[in-house]
Design an enzyme around this catalytic site. Structure first.
Site, short mmCIF file in Angstrom:
data_model
loop_
_atom_site.label_atom_id
_atom_site.label_comp_id
_atom_site.label_asym_id
_atom_site.label_seq_id
_atom_site.Cartn_x
_atom_site.Cartn_y
_atom_site.Cartn_z
N SER A 182 0.99 -1.24 -0.20
CA SER A 182 0.12 0.13 0.04
C SER A 182 0.75 1.16 0.02
CB SER A 182 -0.92 -0.08 1.20
OG SER A 182 -2.01 0.79 1.16
N ASP A 198 -10.04 -4.98 -4.65
CA ASP A 198 -9.55 -4.06 -3.77
C ASP A 198 -10.28 -2.81 -3.66
OD1 ASP A 198 -7.94 -2.12 -2.60
OD2 ASP A 198 -6.07 -2.73 -3.34
N HIS A 253 -7.38 -5.77 -0.43
CA HIS A 253 -6.16 -4.92 -0.25
C HIS A 253 -5.27 -5.56 0.65
CE1 HIS A 253 -4.38 -0.94 -0.67
NE2 HIS A 253 -3.94 -1.07 0.89
#
Length: 446
Positions: free
Chosen positions: A255, A347, A382
């Site tokens: 991320s 995601d 995610h």
């Protein structure tokens, strides 16, 4: 990592089970790394007998997590979790590790929980139990037929943990056992902040000197006011360690950590990573800005966020808005090392698949597409963690601008997300081995 442990409990005399030999529950191995599989077998049951296998973990946050599957013994009175079908529970089908990856908070728990190991020097303890019949609730009020306590470790025997407070850098270095030298990895987590060690300790267990880097505190935007030379300094701490092969150091980001990873790989004139791994990544960039500036830009676009019917926040639309501006993208065409992108197609936190396609186009235009490997998994969210970690579709999060506590929707469906975690981890380790342990590493064509 260790031997089989077997516990025997007296079998209550039930109408469906009247026998003199008590059931035997075995788990092998009872002590293992978290990415290793185990085998769970129940023997000495009556043939055709319904039985429930149950796992229970008491987390460091004092929450209880559980999973369970419903089985029927074969003609020999045996149930093997790896070979037999679960007909119900938190998972179904033939799932050797379903008792771990389908774990969820027990009924009545707090909302938005996420299970993460903070003290990697101790194991994650999971109690595996067998119960008579097909049970779906009230496990702790029932007497099990048999139970076995298992240990799941992020640190293999001999891995060393070293606190790093050097040249302003904060983190923890994990060093594999043996004389070395080893390849190295700079490991960076995402926008939640804080120091997370469990992936780095697991990487060290697989032969990499890994630095788990802390670069801002949870929910504290001010502490993210970092220049990117902070990360270059951290990289060089790994590279210059006497047990590290200096030209075999990679970058690993998830991320927000992937933004840093791509920035270093494309913009830094100080370091030359051997390869990059980016999970749920993107190439967002604010020229001349610190990491805090990147987070502030995200905050200014927070009006693009949406909420679902459960009031869970969906942030992927913020990313879609930011990506419309070409000036806010890194020139990933300047990357000169192999890069692996690992993304989930569901995601809900960032448009990771769209970002990956844009990255591929930019690298293709620069003649660098041969350096790029993409893994994209359907129905995957995610938070792609090491294998057999529970799936977290939505968890609590402290926003950086308002410091509001919200529940973020990460996405994914439990079974496919868990399959993706297992498959991607195997391929990540293979990618690192190929590019950091091999004698030659492909570079960009000049």
């Amino acid at each position: 990592m260790n031997l089989i442990s077997v516990n025997r409990f007296p079998l209550r005399r039930l109408s469906a089970m009247s026998q003199t030999v008590p059931p035997i529950l075995s788990v092998a191995p009872t002590r293992a790394l978290v990415d290793e599989k185990f085998k769970v077998v129940v023997e000495n049951l009556p043939p055709g007998c319904p039985v429930t296998l149950h796992s229970l973990h008491h987390s460091e946050d004092k929450d209880y997590w559980e999973a369970y599957g419903h089985y029927i013994s074969d003609h020999t009175g045996t149930v093997s979790v790896a070979e037999d079908l679960s007909f119900g529970g938190t998972y179904t089908g033939r799932e050797a590790m379903g008792l771990l990856w389908s774990m969820r908070p027990v009924p009545g728990s707090r909302t938005g929980l996420r299970l993460r190991k903070m003290n990697v020097c101790s194991p994650m303890l999971v109690n595996i139990s067998a119960y008579s019949g097909h049970v779906a609730e009230g496990f702790r009020e029932r007497a099990p037929l048999a139970s076995v306590l298992t240990e799941r470790w992020y640190m293999a025997p001999g891995v060393r943990r070293v606190d790093i407070r050097e040249n302003g850098v904060r983190g923890t270095l994990f060093i594999p056992p043996g004389p070395g030298p080893f390849p190295g990895v700079l490991d960076m987590w995402g926008g939640g902040g804080g120091l997370l060690e469990y992936r780095s300790s697991l990487l060290a267990s697989h032969g990499y000197v890994s630095l788990a880097l802390e670069y801002f505190s949870p929910g504290e935007l001010e502490s993210a006011d970092l220049e990117f030379n902070y990360f270059e300094t951290a990289f060089n701490i790994v590279k210059d360690h006497p047990q590290v092969i200096p030209d075999k150091v990679g970058l690993f980001g998830l991320s927000l950590g992937s933004i840093v990873t791509m920035h270093l790989a494309s913009e830094s004139t100080v370091i030359k990573p051997g390869c990059c791994v980016c999970i749920s990544g993107n190439h967002f960039h604010e020229r001349g800005k610190t990491l805090r500036g990147i987070l502030q830009t995200m905050g200014r676009n927070s009006h693009m966020a949406r909420v679902d019917e459960n009031n869970h926040h969906i942030w992927r639309y913020i990313g879609l808005e930011v990506m419309k501006d070409p000036s806010k993208k890194l020139d990933v065409g300047k990357i000169n090392c192999p890069m692996l992108l690992v993304n989930g197609c569901d995601d809900q936190n960032w448009p990771a698949v769209e970002s990956a396609e844009d990255i591929a186009q930019m690298m293709r235009a620069a003649g660098k597409e041969h350096l790029l490997t993409r893994l994209e998994y359907p129905d995957t969210g995610h938070l792609i963690e090491p294998p057999f970690s529970p799936h977290f579709r939505a968890t609590k999060f402290i926003t950086h601008i308002t410091k509001e506590k919200v529940i973020l929707l990460w996405g994914g469906q439990t079974k496919p997300h868990s399959d993706a975690q297992e498959d991607s981890w195997r391929k990540i380790l293979a990618f690192l081995k190929h590019h950091l342990y091999s004698s030659s590493t492909p570079r960009a064509r000049m």
